[in-house]
Design an enzyme around this catalytic site. Structure first.
Site, short mmCIF file in Angstrom:
data_model
loop_
_atom_site.label_atom_id
_atom_site.label_comp_id
_atom_site.label_asym_id
_atom_site.label_seq_id
_atom_site.Cartn_x
_atom_site.Cartn_y
_atom_site.Cartn_z
N HIS A 447 -7.53 -0.76 -9.42
CA HIS A 447 -8.01 -0.27 -8.12
C HIS A 447 -6.90 -0.01 -7.11
O HIS A 447 -7.02 0.88 -6.27
CB HIS A 447 -9.09 -1.20 -7.57
N ASP A 714 -14.66 2.47 -16.15
CA ASP A 714 -15.32 1.35 -16.81
C ASP A 714 -15.92 1.77 -18.14
O ASP A 714 -15.91 0.99 -19.10
CB ASP A 714 -16.40 0.76 -15.90
N CYS A 761 -17.05 10.64 -11.74
CA CYS A 761 -16.23 10.14 -10.63
C CYS A 761 -15.12 9.19 -11.09
O CYS A 761 -14.45 8.59 -10.27
CB CYS A 761 -17.10 9.48 -9.58
C1 PEP Z 1 -15.47 3.88 -12.78
O1 PEP Z 1 -15.69 2.80 -13.33
O2 PEP Z 1 -15.13 4.90 -13.38
C2 PEP Z 1 -15.59 4.00 -11.31
C3 PEP Z 1 -15.47 5.15 -10.73
O3 PEP Z 1 -15.80 2.84 -10.63
P1 PEP Z 1 -14.64 1.79 -10.26
O4 PEP Z 1 -13.34 2.41 -10.63
O5 PEP Z 1 -14.75 1.52 -8.82
O6 PEP Z 1 -14.97 0.61 -11.11
MG MG Z 2 -16.61 1.16 -12.28
#
Ligand code: PEP
Ligand code: MG
Length: 825
Positions: A447, A714, A761
């Protein structure tokens, strides 16, 4: 004359103190009482309005001294002061002096015409009379600035070359602590300090040949004297005849600099940056002052943190002893003594109890001051101990915050070089000062990396011990798209070449940026929607200026970080509103709280889990903590009345979760109806597709949903069973892996078949290399870091979707990551 206000939880006590003080001032000084509550059933307490009235009733041009009893009296006095007209507020002084003694002393001083400062000083000294009669309590002796110099004397000549550096200082404190004496020590006419306190003994700065003077009170005088003499004979524990160097316990990391002379890391956030390296040291860490009313809780937090760090340090000490021997292990004795230094611990406690500082701030304040003191020492060894103090300080801070919440503060534009950086820290960076981020650990989809991308900060991660080749203040050049770092001192020509590239990149960026707000339409007329991933109003602004067609993912969990309690409905409403305002009417998809896994939020009370990524994450947490979830849903529903928003649930793995979340949403809507609060009944609901199980129940889910957004970060992690943050796995952790590509194809086809909107996303959407492939899989809506948008829109304008379909039609046959990479390159 200075007037006085007495604030107490008890009305009778406040009035009684006024009576006593008036007697002292012969009724010449204006003194008002603000005690108790006007509530017969519960008369004990303090009331800010009452205090305000009392202050106004005795207002005096010379100033008003306010004395308070305990706890909320202080908070309410502060509140009362804030409510006063500015002119009066300026002359109010809230004084920490003892209530009764302070009031009497202050009244007497005011009566003789002293100014506010002098009256306050006298109030503070009010306790002295009693101390003279009774003597200070034993545990306070160390805190007293005029530390006792009473007792029998022992003199010791410092025998060793390095003087009283860290190790002998530790030994000296240990020796002192073995005996039942009160011992104070001085050198070169410096004030006496407690010989039991490492923080004080360490700062004496005694050199070879200096005379240490000990004043000893207690029964164990002779035994103590003998031990000291032995210590002197032992050359303070240092080898005789020759200078020794303090050793670092840690093995110096082997620096692996590439044969070509550059350092290679994992490309994390694109962009070229050249500037001074700021190797993150303690001075760049800062904790903001925070007042917390629940002092007891803070006190416990602080004490538990110290205990945990002490036991961890003891473990390290044992290991050092086993692996490196006694000398190295002794370095940790210094750490352990710091953690049990009564003087310092007491100082922290007092700041928490009396000033109501948060545990983190109180600890930070005391240990930063100690660190600064060591940094100023003339002796090099002692100066170096500043970093030990900082290390201990930071370890305890980590324990207190539970999630590396210290803010990084830079004083000049620099490239940050850190072992690791947390998402909350990244979010709080001053983007005008941070030219780039280099980190030892981390991955492409951690993140902190994602946030660096959203903020447009070039970044390279996963450097492991290569990072040690970069020294503070080195001029370095980094290229976030290749993951390469050059040091100017070894490769000035490469830095110059990077400068040229940087200029070309800027030119290209400007060209693309000028067209960023235009739609993204391919050469064969297929229109794409390019949305942004954001975590804050600031990022929404960046996204809008970069031409985002809306927000495809607003990660709200960052609003819950760096604090002690969850944000209230109103605060959430305001922040969501700002994000929407910054998007000027464009659609905003807001993801509900996605806590857990790599986004721990300690106060939310997620139990320790052996596998947090498979634990109480995202929607699973929210469904078990409905109050927190409903508060967020309420804020979101209210926002939906005026703004174009949609709600998205994270980490959904089964239909039951969607149904349960929707039931809670219906409850919230019902409650809003009852209160006549507006919301939009048409607000769309969707989910993140991150858990592979979703792939197999798309038709069932589609009935209850308006849209899907694929979270490849994820999804990849769960499909490949690879921790997205594990640097050791980063080579193979990739959303381009054939299995992930096939899963994407299945999801996109499935969604299209069910007539439900699908977007992507995850970080894959930010990869320009993947844009054409994704278009061939049928994807038309992408959500990515704001600063990447102009580039992706440009790539779309230059591609032909039908050609792409043709080119990638054999994707189902791909078998390795390399094959995919080759195909898209
Ligand atoms: C993902 O898991 O691709 C996502 C966009 O959520 P995060 O990166 O916040 O877990
Ligand atoms: Mg995620």
């Amino acid at each position: 004359m200075v007037s006085i206000v007495i604030v107490s939880h008890s009305k009778k006590l406040a009035e009684g103190v006024v009576e006593l003080a008036q007697q002292m001032s012969q009724n010449k000084v204006k003194i008002a009482a603000a005690g108790g509550l006007d509530d017969e059933s519960s008369p004990i307490g303090t009331d800010a309005f009452k205090i305000k009235e009392a202050i106004e009733s005795v207002d005096s041009e010379d100033g008003i001294l306010v004395l308070m009893d305990i706890g909320s009296a202080v908070m309410n006095a502060e509140l009362a002061t804030e409510m006063l007209p500015e002119a009066i507020m300026k002359r109010v002084l809230l004084c920490e002096a003892p209530l009764v003694e302070g009031a009497i002393a202050a009244a007497a001083q005011s009566m003789v015409g002293a100014d506010l400062k002098a009256v306050a000083k006298e109030a503070r000294n009010g306790i002295q009379g009693k101390e003279t009669l009774l003597g200070a309590p034993e545990e306070d002796v160390h805190l007293d600035k005029t530390i006792a110099t009473k007792g029998r004397e022992i003199r010791l000549i410092v025998p060793n070359d390095l003087g009283l550096h860290a190790r002998p200082a530790v030994r000296l404190v240990e020796i002192t602590n073995k005996f039942n004496n009160e011992v104070n020590v001085s050198v070169n006419d410096k004030p006496f300090v407690s010989a039991r306190s490492i923080s004080q003994v360490g700062t004496l700065g005694a050199k070879k040949g200096d005379t240490l003077i000990f004043k000893v009170q207690g029964d164990d005088f002779s035994a103590f004297e003998n031990a000291l003499k032995q210590f002197e004979l032992d050359n303070f524990g240092d080898p005789k005849g020759g200078t020794i160097k303090e050793k670092e316990v840690k093995e110096p990391a082997k620096t692996i600099v590439n044969k070509c002379g550059f350092i290679q890391g994992i490309p994390a956030s694109k962009g070229i940056s050249i500037g001074k390296a700021k190797v993150l040291k303690t001075e760049t860490i800062s904790v903001d002052e925070e007042i917390v009313e629940a002092s007891l809780e803070e006190l416990n937090k602080f004490k538990n943190a110290v205990v945990r760090v002490a036991s961890e340090t003891e473990e390290i000490r044992q290991k050092a002893m086993g692996h490196h021997g006694k000398e190295d292990a002794e370095i940790f004795d210094f750490h352990l003594l710091l953690l049990s230094d009564k003087e310092k611990l007491k100082e922290v406690e007092q700041l928490i109890e009396k000033n109501h500082f948060s545990a983190a701030y109180a600890w930070f304040k005391v240990f930063s001051a100690l660190e600064a003191k060591y940094q100023e020492m003339s002796d090099e060894y002692l100066r170096e101990r500043a970093s030990d103090i900082a290390e201990i300080r930071n370890k305890v801070l980590d324990e207190i915050s539970g999630a590396h919440q210290m803010k990084i503060v830079l004083h000049e534009p620099s490239i940050l070089v850190v072992d690791e950086i947390g998402p909350a820290q990244t979010l709080s960076l001053d983007t005008d000062k941070v030219l780039g981020i280099i980190s030892k650990t981390g991955g492409e989809t951690s993140h902190a990396t994602i946030l660096a991308r959203s903020l447009g900060i070039p970044s390279i991660t996963g450097l492991e011990n290569q990072i040690d080749a970069i020294k503070n203040e080195d001029i370095i050049g980094i290229d976030g798209s290749t993951g390469i770092i050059y040091l100017e001192k070894t490769h000035p020509e490469k830095i110059n070449a990077l400068r040229v590239e940087q200029q070309a990149e800027e030119k290209l960026f400007k060209e693309r940026f000028s067209k960023a707000k235009l739609p993204a339409i391919s050469s064969d007329d297929v229109e794409f929607k390019i949305l942004a991933n954001v975590s804050s109003p600031k990022e929404a602004k960046i996204a809008y200026t970069n031409g985002a067609d809306g927000i495809g993912l607003y990660r709200t969990e960052f609003l819950y970080m760096n604090r002690e309690t969850p944000p209230k409905e109103e605060e959430q409403y305001e922040i969501y509103k700002q994000v929407c305002e910054n998007m000027h009417g464009l659609p905003v998809t807001i993801r509900t709280l996605d806590v857990g896994g790599d986004k721990p939020i300690p106060y939310l009370g997620i139990p320790e889990e052996s596998n947090p990524f498979l634990g109480l994450r995202g929607i699973r947490y929210c469904l078990q903590n409905t109050e927190i979830f409903k508060t967020q849903l309420r804020a979101l529903c209210r926002i939906s009345a005026d703004y174009n928003i949609r709600i998205m649930y994270p980490m959904v793995g089964m239909l039951e979760e969607v149904l349960a979340a929707n039931t809670l949403l219906a409850e919230v809507r019902y409650e809003l109806d009852q209160e006549n609060i507006a919301y939009s009944k048409a607000m769309e609901i969707g989910i993140m597709v991150e858990v592979p199980s979703v792939t197999f129940i798309l038709p069932q889910l589609a009935k209850y949903l308006d849209f899907l957004s694929i979270g490849t970060n994820d999804l990849t992690q769960y499909l490949l069973a690879m921790d997205r943050e594990n640097t050791l796995l980063s080579k193979n952790y990739s959303a381009l892996h054939p299995s992930v590509i096939n899963a994407l194809s299945k999801i996109i086809d499935g969604a299209n078949k069910e007539g439900i909107e699908v977007s992507l996303c995850g970080e894959l959407a930010s990869n320009p290399g993947a844009t054409a492939l994704l278009s061939a899989l049928g994807l038309r809506k992408y959500s990515m870091s704001g600063p990447v948008i102009p580039r992706i829109k440009d790539a779309i304008r230059n591609m032909d979707v039908s050609n792409n379909k043709e080119e990638f039609k054999g994707f189902a046959e791909w078998s390795t990551l390399d094959m995919v990479k080759k195909a898209i390159s």
